[in-house]
Scaffold this motif. Structure first.
Motif, short mmCIF file in Angstrom:
data_model
loop_
_atom_site.label_atom_id
_atom_site.label_comp_id
_atom_site.label_asym_id
_atom_site.label_seq_id
_atom_site.Cartn_x
_atom_site.Cartn_y
_atom_site.Cartn_z
N ILE A 195 0.85 -1.19 0.00
CA ILE A 195 0.00 0.00 0.00
C ILE A 195 0.88 1.24 0.00
O ILE A 195 2.06 1.18 0.35
CB ILE A 195 -0.95 0.04 1.22
CG1 ILE A 195 -0.14 0.12 2.52
CG2 ILE A 195 -1.90 -1.14 1.21
CD1 ILE A 195 -0.97 0.45 3.74
N GLN A 196 0.29 2.36 -0.37
CA GLN A 196 0.98 3.64 -0.25
C GLN A 196 0.62 4.26 1.09
O GLN A 196 -0.56 4.44 1.41
CB GLN A 196 0.59 4.56 -1.40
CG GLN A 196 1.26 4.20 -2.71
CD GLN A 196 0.98 5.23 -3.79
OE1 GLN A 196 -0.16 5.39 -4.22
NE2 GLN A 196 2.01 5.93 -4.23
N GLY A 239 -0.37 6.64 3.88
CA GLY A 239 -1.22 7.82 3.76
C GLY A 239 -0.93 8.94 4.72
O GLY A 239 -1.68 9.91 4.77
N GLN A 293 3.12 8.54 1.12
CA GLN A 293 3.10 8.12 -0.28
C GLN A 293 4.18 7.09 -0.62
O GLN A 293 4.24 6.63 -1.77
CB GLN A 293 3.21 9.31 -1.24
CG GLN A 293 2.07 10.32 -1.15
CD GLN A 293 0.71 9.66 -1.46
OE1 GLN A 293 0.57 8.97 -2.47
NE2 GLN A 293 -0.26 9.88 -0.60
N TRP A 308 5.86 3.29 -0.44
CA TRP A 308 5.27 1.96 -0.40
C TRP A 308 5.55 1.29 0.95
O TRP A 308 6.62 1.44 1.52
CB TRP A 308 5.79 1.10 -1.54
CG TRP A 308 5.28 1.56 -2.86
CD1 TRP A 308 5.96 2.25 -3.82
CD2 TRP A 308 3.95 1.37 -3.37
NE1 TRP A 308 5.14 2.52 -4.89
CE2 TRP A 308 3.90 1.99 -4.65
CE3 TRP A 308 2.79 0.77 -2.88
CZ2 TRP A 308 2.76 2.01 -5.44
CZ3 TRP A 308 1.65 0.77 -3.66
CH2 TRP A 308 1.64 1.39 -4.92
N SER A 320 -10.06 0.07 -2.07
CA SER A 320 -9.38 1.12 -2.84
C SER A 320 -8.84 2.23 -1.93
O SER A 320 -8.04 3.06 -2.36
CB SER A 320 -10.35 1.73 -3.86
OG SER A 320 -11.47 2.31 -3.20
N GLU A 321 -9.25 2.22 -0.68
CA GLU A 321 -8.87 3.27 0.26
C GLU A 321 -7.36 3.35 0.45
O GLU A 321 -6.81 4.43 0.69
CB GLU A 321 -9.55 3.01 1.62
CG GLU A 321 -9.19 4.02 2.70
CD GLU A 321 -9.84 3.68 4.02
OE1 GLU A 321 -9.50 4.35 5.03
OE2 GLU A 321 -10.69 2.76 4.07
N TYR A 322 -6.68 2.20 0.35
CA TYR A 322 -5.26 2.16 0.67
C TYR A 322 -4.36 2.17 -0.56
O TYR A 322 -3.15 2.06 -0.44
CB TYR A 322 -4.96 0.91 1.52
CG TYR A 322 -5.78 0.87 2.79
CD1 TYR A 322 -5.44 1.66 3.88
CD2 TYR A 322 -6.91 0.06 2.89
CE1 TYR A 322 -6.19 1.64 5.04
CE2 TYR A 322 -7.67 0.03 4.05
CZ TYR A 322 -7.31 0.82 5.12
OH TYR A 322 -8.06 0.80 6.26
N HIS A 323 -4.94 2.30 -1.76
CA HIS A 323 -4.16 2.33 -3.00
C HIS A 323 -3.24 1.12 -3.09
O HIS A 323 -2.04 1.25 -3.41
CB HIS A 323 -3.36 3.63 -3.10
CG HIS A 323 -4.18 4.87 -2.92
ND1 HIS A 323 -5.07 5.31 -3.88
CD2 HIS A 323 -4.28 5.74 -1.89
CE1 HIS A 323 -5.67 6.41 -3.45
NE2 HIS A 323 -5.22 6.69 -2.24
N GLU A 331 -1.47 -2.33 -4.34
CA GLU A 331 -1.01 -2.78 -5.65
C GLU A 331 -0.15 -4.02 -5.47
O GLU A 331 0.63 -4.12 -4.53
CB GLU A 331 -0.21 -1.67 -6.33
CG GLU A 331 0.17 -1.97 -7.76
CD GLU A 331 0.84 -0.79 -8.43
OE1 GLU A 331 1.73 -1.00 -9.27
OE2 GLU A 331 0.48 0.37 -8.08
#
Length: 235
Positions: free
Chosen positions: A31-32, A34, A40, A42, A111-114, A116
């Motif tokens: 996650i990015q 927050g 921002q 990883w 989707s809250e935590y971006h 990937e």
């Protein structure tokens, strides 16, 4: 309420190293971050333990927040406790690694935590000591997979022997002889061959197999005998 006098507060957090397999590659879910510091950047998914939680309960909560999944395989690895590991406040981190069939979570990922997925071999530089956590978790997973058939947690209900072989080859960064691998894995008695085949990879096709769950739980050391030179991973 009684408290121990003269003691300094120390926070405890859990961090989840979430491994997945997409049929071809091992992946890591990140996650990015927050908030500061290192906003921002990883990061592993983590959180602070709440007063009424055990470590495992906290890890399960963190995992559910990100993936929506419950009942996922979780295993604790040694904690990280360097006094300056978190620049904000003294925090002890207890990591857990999780094994997820990527295709089970796809519709549930928050989707809250971006979040990937990254190839495990190409993960970015992570915050704090999270890179060290991932390396420790990978070594622990190699150790456990040499002794126990836990990698089935990464597979769908039906799978082929070639996919199973790829899974092991990717984890151990090696190659297996196809015939020898098939013979040894079938000799465990853990797999039940299905009537249908996967014909996407070849014209002849490969039979699907399912895991015999009863034997899986009763015979958790069945796979030790087909990992080549397991001693080099048991360190």
């Amino acid at each position: 309420m009684m408290k121990y006098s003269g003691q300094t507060r120390v926070l405890v957090a859990v961090d989840c190293i979430i491994f997945g397999f997409d049929g071809e590659n091992f992946k890591l879910l990140l996650i990015q971050r927050g908030f500061a510091p290192q906003r921002q950047k990883w990061s592993l998914m983590g959180g602070f333990i709440q007063p009424a939680e055990s470590l495992e309960t906290g890890a399960q909560r963190v995992l559910k927040q990100l993936t929506g999944l419950e009942g996922v395989y979780l295993e604790q690895i040694p904690g990280f406790s360097e006094p300056i590991r978190d620049p904000v406040e003294r925090t002890i981190a207890v990591p857990y690694f999780a094994l997820i069939d990527i295709h089970k979570y796809e519709a549930q990922l928050s989707s809250e935590y971006h979040a990937e997925w990254f190839l495990l071999s190409e993960m970015p530089d992570l915050i704090f000591d999270h890179n060290q956590m991932v390396e420790m978790a990978k070594m622990r997973l190699r150790y456990k997979a040499a002794l126990h058939p836990i990698l089935f947690e990464l597979l769908p209900e039906k799978f082929t022997l070639p996919k199973l072989q790829i899974l092991y080859e990717k984890l151990y960064e090696t190659t297996f002889d196809k015939r020898n691998f098939s013979r040894k894995v079938l000799s465990t008695g853990l797999l039940v061959r299905q009537e249908d085949k996967d014909k996407e990879s070849s014209r002849k096709g490969a039979f699907y197999y399912k895991l015999d769950k009863e034997k899986y739980y009763d015979n958790f050391e069945a796979f030790l005998k087909f990992i080549p030179n397991p001693e080099k991973f048991l360190v």
